[in-house]
Design an enzyme around this catalytic site. Structure first.
Site, PDB file in Angstrom:
ATOM      1  N   GLU A  89       8.453  75.431  18.570  1.00 31.96           N
ATOM      2  CA  GLU A  89       9.479  74.771  19.372  1.00 31.96           C
ATOM      3  C   GLU A  89       8.907  73.541  20.077  1.00 31.96           C
ATOM      4  OE1 GLU A  89      12.680  78.096  20.674  1.00 31.96           O
ATOM      5  OE2 GLU A  89      10.830  78.180  21.809  1.00 31.96           O
ATOM      6  N   CYS A 102       7.475  67.846  25.026  1.00 32.09           N
ATOM      7  CA  CYS A 102       6.403  68.828  25.074  1.00 32.09           C
ATOM      8  C   CYS A 102       6.266  69.359  23.651  1.00 32.09           C
ATOM      9  CB  CYS A 102       6.825  69.934  26.056  1.00 32.09           C
ATOM     10  SG  CYS A 102       5.717  71.332  26.116  1.00 32.09           S
ATOM     11  N   CYS A 109      -0.760  81.693  19.422  1.00 28.71           N
ATOM     12  CA  CYS A 109      -1.870  81.238  20.271  1.00 28.71           C
ATOM     13  C   CYS A 109      -2.831  82.402  20.485  1.00 28.71           C
ATOM     14  CB  CYS A 109      -1.319  80.774  21.625  1.00 28.71           C
ATOM     15  SG  CYS A 109      -2.572  80.188  22.781  1.00 28.71           S
ATOM     16  N   CYS A 113      -3.172  84.713  27.386  1.00 33.96           N
ATOM     17  CA  CYS A 113      -2.870  84.722  28.822  1.00 33.96           C
ATOM     18  C   CYS A 113      -1.764  85.746  29.081  1.00 33.96           C
ATOM     19  CB  CYS A 113      -2.437  83.337  29.292  1.00 33.96           C
ATOM     20  SG  CYS A 113      -3.692  82.084  28.991  1.00 33.96           S
ATOM     21  N   CYS A 116       2.066  84.721  29.664  1.00 29.31           N
ATOM     22  CA  CYS A 116       2.695  83.697  28.820  1.00 29.31           C
ATOM     23  C   CYS A 116       3.421  84.290  27.616  1.00 29.31           C
ATOM     24  CB  CYS A 116       1.635  82.703  28.355  1.00 29.31           C
ATOM     25  SG  CYS A 116       2.301  81.384  27.346  1.00 29.31           S
ATOM     26  N   GLY A 156       0.513  77.068  21.716  1.00 31.48           N
ATOM     27  CA  GLY A 156      -0.825  76.853  21.180  1.00 31.48           C
ATOM     28  C   GLY A 156      -1.802  76.324  22.201  1.00 31.48           C
ATOM     29  N   GLU A 157      -3.080  76.395  21.832  1.00 34.31           N
ATOM     30  CA  GLU A 157      -4.146  75.852  22.673  1.00 34.31           C
ATOM     31  C   GLU A 157      -4.678  74.602  21.966  1.00 34.31           C
ATOM     32  OE1 GLU A 157      -5.693  75.982  25.627  1.00 34.31           O
ATOM     33  OE2 GLU A 157      -7.041  74.499  24.757  1.00 34.31           O
ATOM     34  N   SER A 188      -3.087  69.655  27.711  1.00 38.21           N
ATOM     35  CA  SER A 188      -3.328  70.757  28.640  1.00 38.21           C
ATOM     36  C   SER A 188      -4.154  71.844  27.954  1.00 38.21           C
ATOM     37  CB  SER A 188      -1.978  71.327  29.080  1.00 38.21           C
ATOM     38  OG  SER A 188      -2.165  72.443  29.914  1.00 38.21           O
ATOM     39  N   SER A 211      -5.136  74.493  32.883  1.00 35.90           N
ATOM     40  CA  SER A 211      -4.384  75.660  33.346  1.00 35.90           C
ATOM     41  C   SER A 211      -5.342  76.545  34.126  1.00 35.90           C
ATOM     42  CB  SER A 211      -3.808  76.424  32.146  1.00 35.90           C
ATOM     43  OG  SER A 211      -2.853  75.628  31.504  1.00 35.90           O
ATOM     44  N   LEU A 212      -5.373  76.348  35.428  1.00 37.99           N
ATOM     45  CA  LEU A 212      -6.354  77.077  36.254  1.00 37.99           C
ATOM     46  C   LEU A 212      -5.771  78.420  36.684  1.00 37.99           C
ATOM     47  CD1 LEU A 212      -9.151  76.912  37.569  1.00 37.99           C
ATOM     48  CD2 LEU A 212      -8.063  75.893  39.575  1.00 37.99           C
ATOM     49  N   HIS A 213      -4.670  78.387  37.390  1.00 37.92           N
ATOM     50  CA  HIS A 213      -3.870  79.564  37.729  1.00 37.92           C
ATOM     51  C   HIS A 213      -4.520  80.604  38.627  1.00 37.92           C
ATOM     52  CE1 HIS A 213      -1.269  77.736  34.912  1.00 37.92           C
ATOM     53  NE2 HIS A 213      -1.617  78.377  33.827  1.00 37.92           N
ATOM     54  N   ASN A 287       7.936  81.157  35.610  1.00 40.58           N
ATOM     55  CA  ASN A 287       9.192  81.433  34.909  1.00 40.58           C
ATOM     56  C   ASN A 287       9.151  82.855  34.374  1.00 40.58           C
ATOM     57  OD1 ASN A 287      10.262  78.745  35.142  1.00 40.58           O
ATOM     58  ND2 ASN A 287       8.633  78.168  33.728  1.00 40.58           N
ATOM     59  N   CYS A 330       8.104  76.184  30.766  1.00 40.80           N
ATOM     60  CA  CYS A 330       6.718  76.491  30.448  1.00 40.80           C
ATOM     61  C   CYS A 330       6.542  77.964  30.151  1.00 40.80           C
ATOM     62  CB  CYS A 330       5.809  76.182  31.630  1.00 40.80           C
ATOM     63  SG  CYS A 330       5.977  74.554  32.267  1.00 40.80           S
TER      64      CYS A 330
HETATM   65  N1  SAH Z   1      -2.795  76.495  25.958  1.00 37.29           N
HETATM   66  C1  SAH Z   1      -2.641  75.300  26.750  1.00 37.29           C
HETATM   67  C2  SAH Z   1      -1.343  74.612  26.472  1.00 37.29           C
HETATM   68  C3  SAH Z   1      -0.108  75.369  26.909  1.00 37.29           C
HETATM   69  S1  SAH Z   1       0.493  74.564  28.287  1.00 37.29           S
HETATM   70  C4  SAH Z   1      -2.839  75.656  28.215  1.00 37.29           C
HETATM   71  O1  SAH Z   1      -3.024  76.820  28.527  1.00 37.29           O
HETATM   72  O2  SAH Z   1      -2.893  74.759  29.037  1.00 37.29           O
HETATM   73  C5  SAH Z   1       1.687  75.619  28.906  1.00 37.29           C
HETATM   74  C6  SAH Z   1       1.508  75.779  30.387  1.00 37.29           C
HETATM   75  O3  SAH Z   1       2.526  76.682  30.872  1.00 37.29           O
HETATM   76  C7  SAH Z   1       0.189  76.397  30.729  1.00 37.29           C
HETATM   77  O4  SAH Z   1      -0.280  75.909  31.945  1.00 37.29           O
HETATM   78  C8  SAH Z   1       0.579  77.854  30.872  1.00 37.29           C
HETATM   79  O5  SAH Z   1      -0.359  78.571  31.573  1.00 37.29           O
HETATM   80  C9  SAH Z   1       1.910  77.734  31.577  1.00 37.29           C
HETATM   81  N2  SAH Z   1       2.744  78.924  31.496  1.00 37.29           N
HETATM   82  C10 SAH Z   1       2.679  79.918  30.608  1.00 37.29           C
HETATM   83  N3  SAH Z   1       3.626  80.842  30.841  1.00 37.29           N
HETATM   84  C11 SAH Z   1       4.310  80.402  31.916  1.00 37.29           C
HETATM   85  C12 SAH Z   1       5.427  80.894  32.623  1.00 37.29           C
HETATM   86  N4  SAH Z   1       6.036  81.995  32.248  1.00 37.29           N
HETATM   87  N5  SAH Z   1       5.875  80.184  33.683  1.00 37.29           N
HETATM   88  C13 SAH Z   1       5.283  79.017  34.028  1.00 37.29           C
HETATM   89  N6  SAH Z   1       4.238  78.491  33.370  1.00 37.29           N
HETATM   90  C14 SAH Z   1       3.748  79.181  32.339  1.00 37.29           C
END
Ligand code: SAH
Length: 340
Positions: A89, A102, A109, A113, A116, A156-157, A188, A211-213, A287, A330
């Site tokens: 998508e 995007c 992937c 995570c 996700c 994907g990464e 990203s 993507s630190l989180h 989300n 996201c």
């Molecule tokens: N694999 C790469 C590219 C994906 S980017 C990465 O991890 O950066 C997609 C972004 O959305 C990432 O920061 C991911 O962590 C974030 N993401 C994943 N699930 C999400 C969700 N349910 N709500 C908000 N952000 C989310």
């Protein structure tokens, strides 16, 4: 057959040389492909028939198919079928500064995570650079407008598909092609350290988002398995090197997960982690999805977290929400057909 969108202009020049033609034809062809957006080589009027025949035998113009489009306010979500019937998508977002898309970089992937949706399907394969270019072409065609900004934040990464991603950037940045400015392109990553170091030497001024989180290894290990391979200290060391090489400000994405990473203590840890780095923090209200149990942080928690970071003079924003009505936000993108 080979997708012509896979070729950089230099490769196309080599191709013309290999068939005893002048290499400037590559520029002509790029204009037809990316400016006029031809679907068939026959539409070309300034290249002789015999070469057109040769091109037809050697290439196809695009090999992905748009199979579903959903529209919401300011957002379109596209489902594409690839040549082997796998699915990805892309999401179009209309901003006041332009149209951004995007794009997905892999089918599935492997980062795993925990929060996700997009990663629930393990990686099936990498996308070629042309398949990623093709997502932009299809969306531009659908809306009949230019795309001005690209974020590689779909499924994907990207750094697990490094060669194709960097080639994709070269192709779309070319002034004779889509001509998307490198400063308008953001990659990203979940934090694949060796590729961050390699990317530091990539000679295009592309934005990098991480993507630190989580503000510490304990939390990050629980939600992002990649952290066990490349823990936070290693990631930050790599980012310091990246910054010294590129002098480009780094974006940190931080999804706000209720009771997981959103305490005052966590905000303070994040501040001390990022102090001194030229960076920008993007807080993303999580989300929620049907298949995963995490909840979005409470609004007051998000604001409190924001305030702490802001007061410590770190640039911070709370991400505006896009596309939640059509699961285009996201982490909600899928490679599966279950919602068709
Ligand atoms: N694999 C790469 C590219 C994906 S980017 C990465 O991890 O950066 C997609 C972004 O959305 C990432 O920061 C991911 O962590 C974030 N993401 C994943 N699930 C999400 C969700 N349910 N709500 C908000 N952000 C989310």
């Amino acid at each position: 057959m080979k997708n012509i969108y896979d070729l950089t202009i230099e490769e196309l020049e080599q191709y013309f040389i290999s068939i005893d033609e002048k290499k400037f034809k590559a520029i002509q062809l790029y204009t037809w492909l990316y400016d006029k957006k031809i679907k068939e080589f026959e539409e070309i009027t300034d290249i002789k028939k015999s070469i057109i025949e040769k091109l037809k035998n050697d290439f196809v113009i695009g090999n992905i198919k748009k199979i579903k489009v959903e529209k919401d306010i300011e957002v379109n979500k596209y489902l594409f079928s690839l040549c082997d019937n796998t699915l990805v998508e892309s999401v179009l977002m209309r901003h006041d500064y332009g149209n951004s898309i995007c794009v997905s970089s892999q089918v599935g992937c492997n980062m795993g995570c925990k929060f996700c949706e997009s990663g629930r399907l393990k990686k099936v394969r990498d996308l070629s650079s042309g398949e990623i270019v093709n997502q932009i072409i299809e969306v531009e065609e659908d809306i009949n407008e230019k795309i001005t900004h690209i974020v590689i934040m779909g499924i994907g990464e990207p750094f697990d598909n490094y060669e194709n991603i960097t080639k994709f950037i070269k192709i779309i940045n070319n002034p004779k092609g889509l001509s998307i400015g490198s400063r308008h392109i953001t990659v990203s990553t979940a934090g694949i350290v060796p590729k961050i170091l390699e990317f530091a030497k990539f000679p295009y001024q592309v934005n990098l988002a991480i993507s630190l989180h989580a503000p510490n290894n304990e939390i990050r290990n629980k939600i992002m398995p990649i952290n066990k391979v490349y823990p936070i200290e290693m990631l930050l060391d790599a980012l310091k090197i990246y910054y010294n090489c590129t002098k480009r400000r780094i974006t940190f994405e931080y999804i706000m997960l209720d009771e997981i990473n959103d305490s005052v203590e966590n905000a303070k840890q994040l501040v001390s982690l990022l102090k001194g780095l030229n960076c920008y923090v993007n807080l993303i209200p999580y989300n929620e999805t049907n298949n995963i149990d995490y909840k979005r942080s409470k609004k007051n928690k998000i604001l409190e977290f924001y305030d702490i970071i802001k007061k410590n003079n770190i640039n911070v924003t709370i991400r505006r929400e896009f596309g939640t009505n059509i699961s285009a936000a996201c982490g909600q993108l899928r490679s599966k057909r279950e919602d068709l």
